[in-house]
Design a protein around this motif. Structure first.
Motif, short mmCIF file in Angstrom:
data_model
loop_
_atom_site.label_atom_id
_atom_site.label_comp_id
_atom_site.label_asym_id
_atom_site.label_seq_id
_atom_site.Cartn_x
_atom_site.Cartn_y
_atom_site.Cartn_z
N PHE A 38 0.82 -1.20 0.00
CA PHE A 38 0.00 0.00 0.00
C PHE A 38 0.86 1.26 0.00
CE2 PHE A 38 -2.90 -3.25 1.44
CZ PHE A 38 -4.07 -2.91 0.79
N THR A 39 2.00 1.21 0.69
CA THR A 39 2.90 2.37 0.68
C THR A 39 3.39 2.62 -0.75
OG1 THR A 39 3.61 1.88 2.93
CG2 THR A 39 5.00 3.35 1.64
N ALA A 40 3.73 1.52 -1.46
CA ALA A 40 4.19 1.67 -2.85
C ALA A 40 3.09 2.26 -3.72
CB ALA A 40 4.64 0.32 -3.39
N SER A 56 8.35 9.12 7.91
CA SER A 56 9.45 9.12 8.88
C SER A 56 9.81 7.72 9.34
CB SER A 56 9.10 10.00 10.09
OG SER A 56 7.96 9.48 10.76
N SER A 57 8.87 6.78 9.20
CA SER A 57 9.11 5.38 9.56
C SER A 57 8.20 4.51 8.70
CB SER A 57 8.83 5.14 11.05
OG SER A 57 7.49 5.45 11.37
N PRO A 58 8.55 3.23 8.51
CA PRO A 58 7.71 2.36 7.68
C PRO A 58 6.28 2.29 8.21
CG PRO A 58 9.83 1.33 8.13
CD PRO A 58 9.76 2.56 8.99
N ALA A 59 5.35 2.13 7.31
CA ALA A 59 3.95 2.01 7.71
C ALA A 59 3.77 0.80 8.62
CB ALA A 59 3.07 1.86 6.46
N SER A 60 3.00 0.98 9.69
CA SER A 60 2.78 -0.10 10.65
C SER A 60 1.32 -0.56 10.58
CB SER A 60 3.11 0.36 12.07
OG SER A 60 2.34 1.49 12.42
N GLU A 72 3.31 7.52 9.74
CA GLU A 72 3.89 8.52 10.63
C GLU A 72 4.81 9.45 9.85
OE1 GLU A 72 3.11 8.93 13.73
OE2 GLU A 72 1.91 7.11 14.00
N GLY A 73 4.77 10.75 10.22
CA GLY A 73 5.68 11.73 9.62
C GLY A 73 5.54 11.82 8.11
N ILE A 74 4.36 12.22 7.64
CA ILE A 74 4.09 12.28 6.20
C ILE A 74 4.66 13.58 5.61
CG2 ILE A 74 2.29 12.28 4.44
CD1 ILE A 74 0.47 10.94 6.57
#
Length: 362
Positions: A38-40, A56-60, A72-74
């Protein structure tokens, strides 16, 4: 009471089996969520628009109460165009976001987002304008299909800044279901720097055909607490890059100043010009006819409405304003007439000087 040893062993085995099953299910569901997938997808959609999305960090992933991805940190910036990073100012910064996903998507179904939530976003108008002006025509393509968001988008506690000064605060946004060929509504509210509340409602029917995003049956309603209202209807088209066009018309009512006929035309960008907004307002004793950049209009109006003291200046574009009276903040003007850009008549001093005969040679 001491349990017999065989019973204790049986309980330990049963507990271990159920624990193993629970861990296996959790691990399987974690893998099904596929955060990278989904991040991709989000990063690709941003890239298609000439932007870069970073976290700022990988999607959890989370499973309860519903499957979701926590972001986080978009940060959203203009994609590097090889200009030394001059255009890589953050357009949007957000503390965090959340993508709620339907169960069928986890089990191999199409990538559908049930709901998108963004908290505390900050939009920079200067960075947005720099990105829009840097886009050559057709630099980005229209997606093949409109992404499906089942229950809409939600934004809370947002802000809009310009020249490092806050323009809007307490921005909230809610949308309805996004699907091709279906009515889509946007409700936005916020407060100006002086505390004046603003409201905006937009509805449309989006669709994509022949490489063009079409927004049909558009309605726009904007209002503030002083009984100022804008109501427009029309349509818009986007063919990729900064090639966007819109045509809207309707009524604009100003508190204590009557009702105006209003028309708004957004012309597509050319090789040397960004998209230009052509605004016409016609009312009793008042006439406005301006052509200017949409973001330049926002910046100019922000200066006029500055609660620290209005900064009066000519509109940054071409056209004219004729008003019987104008009240902005604590300033009252009677008989205002402004001509700007190519609407300013040529002065006598700018007239071409007649050619003089050459002096005779000895």
């Amino acid at each position: 009471m001491t349990l017999p040893r065989p019973l204790r062993l049986l309980l330990i085995v049963v507990a271990s089996v159920f624990g193993g099953i629970a861990l296996t299910v959790l691990a399987a569901l974690y893998l099904l969520l596929q955060p990278d997938r989904f991040t991709a997808m989000l990063k690709q959609q941003a890239s298609d628009a000439g932007l870069e999305l970073t976290l700022s960090s990988p999607a959890s992933p989370t499973l309860f109460p519903r499957p979701a991805l926590q972001l986080e940190g978009i940060t959203l910036v203009a994609r590097d165009t090889g200009s030394g990073g001059a255009l890589n100012m953050p357009i949007l910064l957000a503390a965090n976001g959340r993508l709620v996903l339907p169960w069928h998507t986890l089990f191999g179904g199409p990538m559908v987002i049930s709901r998108m939530q963004i908290n505390s976003p900050r939009v920079d108008l200067d960075a947005l304008q720099a990105w829009l002006m840097s886009l050559p025509p057709q630099s980005t393509a229209v997606p093949e299909q409109i992404p499906l968001i089942v229950t809409g988008v939600r934004i809370r506690n947002g802000s809009v800044v310009e020249n490092n000064s806050q323009w809007l605060d307490g921005v909230s946004l809610d949308t309805g279901r996004l699907a091709p060929g279906q009515p889509f509504g946007i409700n936005l509210s916020g407060k100006e720097t002086d505390g004046t509340p603003l409201q905006l409602q937009v509805s449309m029917v989006p669709s994509i055909a022949g490489g063009t995003l079409m927004l049909n049956n558009m309605t726009v309603h904007a209002a503030d607490s002083s009984a100022t209202e804008l109501n427009l209807v029309g349509h818009a088209r986007w063919s990729g890059g900064n090639h966007i066009a819109a045509q809207l018309q309707g009524k604009f009512s100003l508190a204590g100043d009557g009702i105006y006929d209003a028309a708004v035309l957004l012309a597509p960008a050319t090789q040397n010009k960004p998209p230009l907004l052509h605004i016409k307002l016609l009312g009793k004793d008042n006439h406005v006819d301006l052509e200017l950049s949409p973001l330049a209009l926002a910046q100019w109006w922000n200066q006029l409405a500055n609660p620290q003291g209005p900064q009066l200046s000519a509109p940054p574009g071409n056209g004219q304003i004729d008003m019987a009276k104008l009240d902005i903040g604590g300033i009252h003007i009677d008989g205002l007439s402004v001509q700007t850009g190519n609407a300013v008549p040529a002065s006598a001093s700018s007239a071409a000087t007649p050619a003089q005969p050459d002096a005779p040679h000895p």
